[in-house]
Design a protein around this motif. Structure first.
Motif, mmCIF file in Angstrom:
data_model
loop_
_atom_site.group_PDB
_atom_site.id
_atom_site.type_symbol
_atom_site.label_atom_id
_atom_site.label_comp_id
_atom_site.label_asym_id
_atom_site.label_seq_id
_atom_site.Cartn_x
_atom_site.Cartn_y
_atom_site.Cartn_z
ATOM 1 N N LEU A 1 21.991 -2.801 -9.501
ATOM 2 C CA LEU A 1 20.663 -3.051 -10.024
ATOM 3 C C LEU A 1 19.670 -3.075 -8.876
ATOM 4 C CD1 LEU A 1 22.696 -4.423 -12.144
ATOM 5 C CD2 LEU A 1 20.638 -5.502 -13.005
ATOM 6 N N VAL A 2 18.513 -2.447 -9.085
ATOM 7 C CA VAL A 2 17.408 -2.477 -8.134
ATOM 8 C C VAL A 2 16.152 -2.819 -8.916
ATOM 9 C CG1 VAL A 2 18.444 -0.823 -6.518
ATOM 10 C CG2 VAL A 2 16.948 0.004 -8.350
ATOM 11 N N SER A 3 15.104 -3.173 -8.216
ATOM 12 C CA SER A 3 13.854 -3.492 -8.892
ATOM 13 C C SER A 3 13.357 -2.294 -9.689
ATOM 14 C CB SER A 3 12.779 -3.895 -7.878
ATOM 15 O OG SER A 3 11.539 -4.095 -8.546
ATOM 16 N N GLY A 4 12.831 -2.604 -10.862
ATOM 17 C CA GLY A 4 12.292 -1.561 -11.731
ATOM 18 C C GLY A 4 10.828 -1.267 -11.483
ATOM 19 N N GLY A 5 10.229 -1.892 -10.495
ATOM 20 C CA GLY A 5 8.842 -1.598 -10.171
ATOM 21 C C GLY A 5 7.864 -2.683 -10.563
ATOM 22 N N ARG B 1 0.827 -1.212 0.000
ATOM 23 C CA ARG B 1 0.000 0.000 0.000
ATOM 24 C C ARG B 1 0.855 1.253 0.000
ATOM 25 N NH1 ARG B 1 -2.743 -3.317 3.411
ATOM 26 N NH2 ARG B 1 -1.884 -2.354 5.286
ATOM 27 N N ARG B 2 1.908 1.258 0.780
ATOM 28 C CA ARG B 2 2.762 2.436 0.904
ATOM 29 C C ARG B 2 3.515 2.743 -0.394
ATOM 30 N NH1 ARG B 2 4.235 5.880 5.192
ATOM 31 N NH2 ARG B 2 6.060 7.037 4.566
ATOM 32 N N THR B 3 4.000 1.676 -1.044
ATOM 33 C CA THR B 3 4.855 1.866 -2.216
ATOM 34 C C THR B 3 4.082 1.898 -3.538
ATOM 35 O OG1 THR B 3 5.246 -0.511 -2.514
ATOM 36 C CG2 THR B 3 6.774 0.704 -1.066
ATOM 37 N N GLY B 4 2.940 1.219 -3.584
ATOM 38 C CA GLY B 4 2.216 1.092 -4.842
ATOM 39 C C GLY B 4 2.739 -0.046 -5.697
ATOM 40 N N TYR B 5 3.644 -0.834 -5.163
ATOM 41 C CA TYR B 5 4.233 -1.964 -5.884
ATOM 42 C C TYR B 5 3.858 -3.276 -5.197
ATOM 43 C CZ TYR B 5 7.434 1.490 -7.998
ATOM 44 O OH TYR B 5 7.975 2.552 -8.672
ATOM 45 N N VAL B 6 3.971 -4.398 -5.939
ATOM 46 C CA VAL B 6 3.730 -5.712 -5.356
ATOM 47 C C VAL B 6 5.043 -6.283 -4.831
ATOM 48 C CG1 VAL B 6 1.735 -6.232 -6.822
ATOM 49 C CG2 VAL B 6 4.024 -6.946 -7.546
ATOM 50 N N LEU B 7 4.952 -7.168 -3.840
ATOM 51 C CA LEU B 7 6.145 -7.819 -3.312
ATOM 52 C C LEU B 7 6.901 -8.488 -4.453
ATOM 53 C CD1 LEU B 7 4.918 -9.471 0.001
ATOM 54 C CD2 LEU B 7 6.114 -7.310 -0.310
ATOM 55 N N GLY B 8 8.204 -8.393 -4.401
ATOM 56 C CA GLY B 8 9.030 -8.924 -5.473
ATOM 57 C C GLY B 8 9.245 -7.915 -6.584
ATOM 58 N N GLY B 9 8.504 -6.810 -6.523
ATOM 59 C CA GLY B 9 8.649 -5.757 -7.517
ATOM 60 C C GLY B 9 8.745 -4.389 -6.870
ATOM 61 N N SER C 1 10.257 -1.248 -5.803
ATOM 62 C CA SER C 1 11.424 -0.458 -6.179
ATOM 63 C C SER C 1 11.648 0.630 -5.138
ATOM 64 C CB SER C 1 11.193 0.192 -7.549
ATOM 65 O OG SER C 1 12.291 0.998 -7.905
ATOM 66 N N PRO C 2 12.897 1.022 -4.918
ATOM 67 C CA PRO C 2 13.133 2.159 -4.029
ATOM 68 C C PRO C 2 12.788 3.484 -4.706
ATOM 69 C CG PRO C 2 15.212 1.385 -4.925
ATOM 70 C CD PRO C 2 14.145 0.424 -5.395
ATOM 71 N N LEU C 3 12.473 3.431 -5.988
ATOM 72 C CA LEU C 3 12.208 4.617 -6.806
ATOM 73 C C LEU C 3 10.730 4.714 -7.161
ATOM 74 C CD1 LEU C 3 15.160 3.746 -9.123
ATOM 75 C CD2 LEU C 3 15.130 5.733 -7.602
#
Length: 172
Positions: A132-136, A99-107, A109-111
């Motif tokens: 490399l970091v997750s792309g979202g 909820r906080r990030t808007g992303y799903v677990l495993g995806g 991103s710090p961005l």
């Protein structure tokens, strides 16, 4: 490094493009049965796991924070808390992280997160030309200069990875 490819656009790539930060996308076919998203990315992409970083949501003093460590090790929760001036930290509830990030677990991103959070990047990243970091989303990593990651996320750097993460060996 190349700029974003519009077919791979995510909030993370949009944030980098808006900030004028050079980056390279590394898409791959995600295997839903993979035990570790980050180690899967390193293996499929043929990249040293010490250069692939995972984004973890952590609760420190009742607030959600972001810890970024190499996938080759683990997050040291006491070190994470100390980096933020606290004594205790715990992994965040997965639902709260999404909820906080808007992303799903495993995806995650710090961005480009829905709501930004205090961020700590393991200082081992600073010895590398790029990480490399997750792309979202699952199956998309972003390669960028760790100094750009620090700047755009307003991260602090500290030794928050386990010994395994800091020497490039060990489990997820």
């Amino acid at each position: 490094m190349a700029r974003k490819n519009t077919s791979q656009a995510t909030p993370a790539t949009a944030a980098l493009a808006a900030a004028g930060v050079p980056f390279t996308l590394h898409p791959y076919s995600h295997d839903p049965s993979a035990a570790s998203y980050g180690l899967e990315a390193a293996e499929v992409l043929g990249i040293d796991p010490a250069r692939v970083f995972k984004t973890l949501m952590v609760e420190v003093d009742g607030r959600l924070t972001v810890g970024i460590v190499p996938v080759s090790g683990n997050l040291d929760l006491k070190a994470m808390a100390a980096a933020l001036g606290s004594k205790k930290a715990a992994m965040a509830d997965p639902g709260a992280a999404e909820r906080r990030t808007g992303y799903v677990l495993g995806g995650i991103s710090p961005l480009g997160q829905r709501q930004s959070s205090p961020t700590v990047l393991d200082d081992s990243a600073l010895a590398l030309a790029s990480i490399l970091v997750s792309g979202g989303r699952r199956g998309l990593d972003i390669e960028l200069d760790p100094q750009d990651l620090v700047r755009i996320t307003k991260a602090v750097t500290a030794p928050i990875g386990t010994v395994a993460a800091r020497n490039g060996s060990g489990p997820r």
